[in-house]
Design an enzyme around this catalytic site. Structure first.
Site, mmCIF file in Angstrom:
data_model
loop_
_atom_site.group_PDB
_atom_site.id
_atom_site.type_symbol
_atom_site.label_atom_id
_atom_site.label_comp_id
_atom_site.label_asym_id
_atom_site.label_seq_id
_atom_site.Cartn_x
_atom_site.Cartn_y
_atom_site.Cartn_z
ATOM 1 N N LYS A 1 -16.430 110.667 -30.803
ATOM 2 C CA LYS A 1 -16.440 112.117 -30.586
ATOM 3 C C LYS A 1 -15.901 112.856 -31.820
ATOM 4 C CE LYS A 1 -15.336 111.828 -25.640
ATOM 5 N NZ LYS A 1 -14.308 112.223 -24.671
ATOM 6 N N ARG B 1 -5.747 115.155 -11.242
ATOM 7 C CA ARG B 1 -5.953 116.555 -10.910
ATOM 8 C C ARG B 1 -6.880 116.697 -9.711
ATOM 9 N NH1 ARG B 1 -7.818 118.459 -16.637
ATOM 10 N NH2 ARG B 1 -9.136 116.708 -16.111
ATOM 11 N N SER C 1 -7.624 120.150 -21.901
ATOM 12 C CA SER C 1 -7.729 120.482 -23.320
ATOM 13 C C SER C 1 -9.054 121.164 -23.626
ATOM 14 C CB SER C 1 -7.595 119.208 -24.168
ATOM 15 O OG SER C 1 -6.307 118.670 -24.049
#
Lengths: 175, 175, 175, 175, 175, 175
Positions: free
Chosen positions: D41, D90, D128
């Protein structure tokens, strides 16, 4: 130094619970297994019986102790002076309920963290209620619980007044 | 040659069930619809009534038969000598519960596969309990169940002692 | 008589795929494993290599054949004259995507049913991409894929120009 | 004594990460925050920049150290001699992916447990990538990341060749 | 002009409910909060008590009125001549159940739309049942409900026959 | 009075979008459909083409206007002076992502509420990407999008330089 609490109903203890206990006992300094004394539901085993089965199942793990509790988990964690509440996660439905419990307990007792271990794959869909249901219909539960627990379940489910408790004779030998 | 079993409560059969039955009957050589005789819950219809409604609803499908059972599904599948258990999948909550059932049944009877069909979109959120609840408050259930089932539900829900059972007269004509 | 199609990328085939193939082959009269020739993504193995690995992995299963396809699955199912599309279900994220595919395919080809098998617990979180990633970093993939597949992966991932293909010598013996 | 590893991309570190770090550091004897050096990435910040920001953010926590890694997490955990991998949970989509990672890592390195902490509610939907996206469009990210991180992001996102770096002057004062 | 209905049990009203009410009241011209008179379950508070607590909690919002209902929600929405049913979404389990309700109500009353607001993060895991359970064990519920509601709960949960109802004296002052 | 914004890519508009637009336009005083000008992804249609198709599809709905935007949704909502952001909910994966977006937007612009409508069951699994993929392989998309949109897609997907544009002749008649 971190002390952990693994709360639950344990009605009865399964291989899934034992797997979580062993893994948590390796991570934390001490681990208290807390049997919920929930006097609303009608359990299969009394709290005393559940504590005793857990003591047998955890006999070989030095930093594990078995206890019982009632009331609010956040309050029990405060009294037991633990830093961490352990929960095993299995599936998405679990996950939602567990998040709700963890967030509520954090509001009620901000000092205690809830940490989650994932159920081992072989026990990923195992629960005490499945064990009770399979046993109630005479199915084989030897793959779900230790032998001494299986015998206790069959004894409990047997119609009262039956004599000649042949299974009991084996109990001492096999443990 | 594969023989399939579609187990459930069918209290009562809905268009969602009938859709699954028709589709499964096209895939498998024979299909047994197994009505669960669960004597713990208090159903709206007796097992005999539920079997009879299913027989009416499936009258035109040659390879479908209706039966009833109690106990462990894995054991019933063994006795019925089926290769496949059929389940309809609707939503995520379904999915979790169904996975648990499928994995447990595979452990108890490794010879039987559980296969899932997805509910057709128009029935994706339909369940027998929704039908019972809507009917109990006098809502229109004609979009959820066949007419003859709707009439049975209204008869069942009617206060006892009411005479002049006008609806019954239509039953034979409309089927 | 029901003919089934198990479509996928199989880049490469894993024990999870093989488990689904074996179980589906027991349920349906014939099973075609269809390797997707997706020319957009850059696969690790060519379609021909993937077909060949599947042929080796399924050599002992008489009613299974391996094929490849591109374009719309619903159209391929029509041409292959299958009644059923097989998919393996692992987790909730799978489930949502699979439902979307199943509903779309049903709209495009109403004659074909999608049926789901649940992944066996030991392969519940296994995927080809996990295998590729673990292998790329030199991890042990022997628990995820058959030995002959593992060797092919390591060959493929090896920097070009390396001579002395020691692993190849073992290939014939181990299969 | 338990040593823990909190792996991630941290591109950049957010208040959500810092919350997990603080809570994990209270539970475990040592905590290593491991920045993934993922050369596939294209990150916003280099690994060195991300490590440096984490060092600043964690300056006050004595048992936390920052490191970087590439390759397999299971292998890194072995080399770092940690007992526990920490992950923040989460939402449901997280949960599925995290379970897959945890089960895969357990197969590759059975000695290391993955334990999950739940994200605090106020950071439950923070990531992020959200921070980077909001910043790219000039939105206020002061509620998502510490001020010194916010300044680094705006510097990074500023068109090249711009002189007069006014923001830099404030950096020392505010930390 | 759009008139909205926010149905629920409100046993008792929580800060989570009040948050949804305030936000919905800003969006829609009028908002009716409809307390479900569900005579099957045994609630903590009577419908009258629940209506009264909601009236107190919503006293300052001009376009909100409180009412009660029983039977089918779709039918109640028709009689109340509302255009929109409001529901708060918290978690995935909620989501599935809410979708089922919304789709069923749409079939029964196509004129009424169900729209969902997301619970504010700080109330994301709050429910009336959590409040009742925490209160029953003597935990602090002041972070979950307004003070006047907390007092009503403690009064309700107090063993009968206790005299000297000191808390009542404060009730009028604090509201 | 409430003004709503329905943001999205609409590449291209589907029957699922049109269903949400019609339903939202009945609830809110005005509805702006906002086409995201996302210059990172390579869309099938330009923003201008997408706006034009939406204008055709919404021609008969008086309180709907079509617009385009780029940047932060929260900022666009502020400039467009809307009170409400509309989103359609389909499945669990949607739900998680949508919650994240809603919570982020609320932090960035507390004045705007995100409200969710559920996709109608018949469009529950429809998306623009499914439409593009089916069309790319020559499948029938007439059940997913209006005819004039289908023609635009086939034109767009046709290899360049092809003469004899037979489809174009029908375009004027059918709209």
């Amino acid at each position: 130094m971190s002390n952990a609490l693994y709360p639950g109903s344990f009605d009865p203890v399964t291989y899934g619970h034992i797997d979580i206990i062993k893994r948590a006992a390796r991570i934390f300094d001490t681990l208290t297994v807390g049997v919920l004394n929930n006097n609303v539901k009608s359990p299969l085993f009394s709290v005393e019986e559940r504590v005793k089965m857990l003591q047998t199942a955890c006999a070989g793990i030095p930093n594990v102790s078995i206890s019982s509790w009632q009331g609010l988990l956040a309050e029990y964690a405060r009294q037991a002076e633990v830093d961490v509440i352990i929960r095993g996660l299995r599936a998405v439905t679990d996950f939602e309920y567990e998040l709700q419990m963890a967030q509520t307990n954090k509001k009620l007792n901000p000092k205690v963290e809830t940490v989650f271990l994932t159920a081992s794959l072989e026990y990923a869909y195992l629960s005490s209620s499945v064990v009770r249901e399979v046993a109630a219909f005479g199915g084989d539960i030897g793959i779900f619980v230790p032998d001494f627990v299986a015998r206790e379940i069959y004894l409990k489910l047997r119609p009262e007044g039956v004599s000649g408790r042949a299974e009991d004779k084996d109990t001492d030998n096999e443990q």
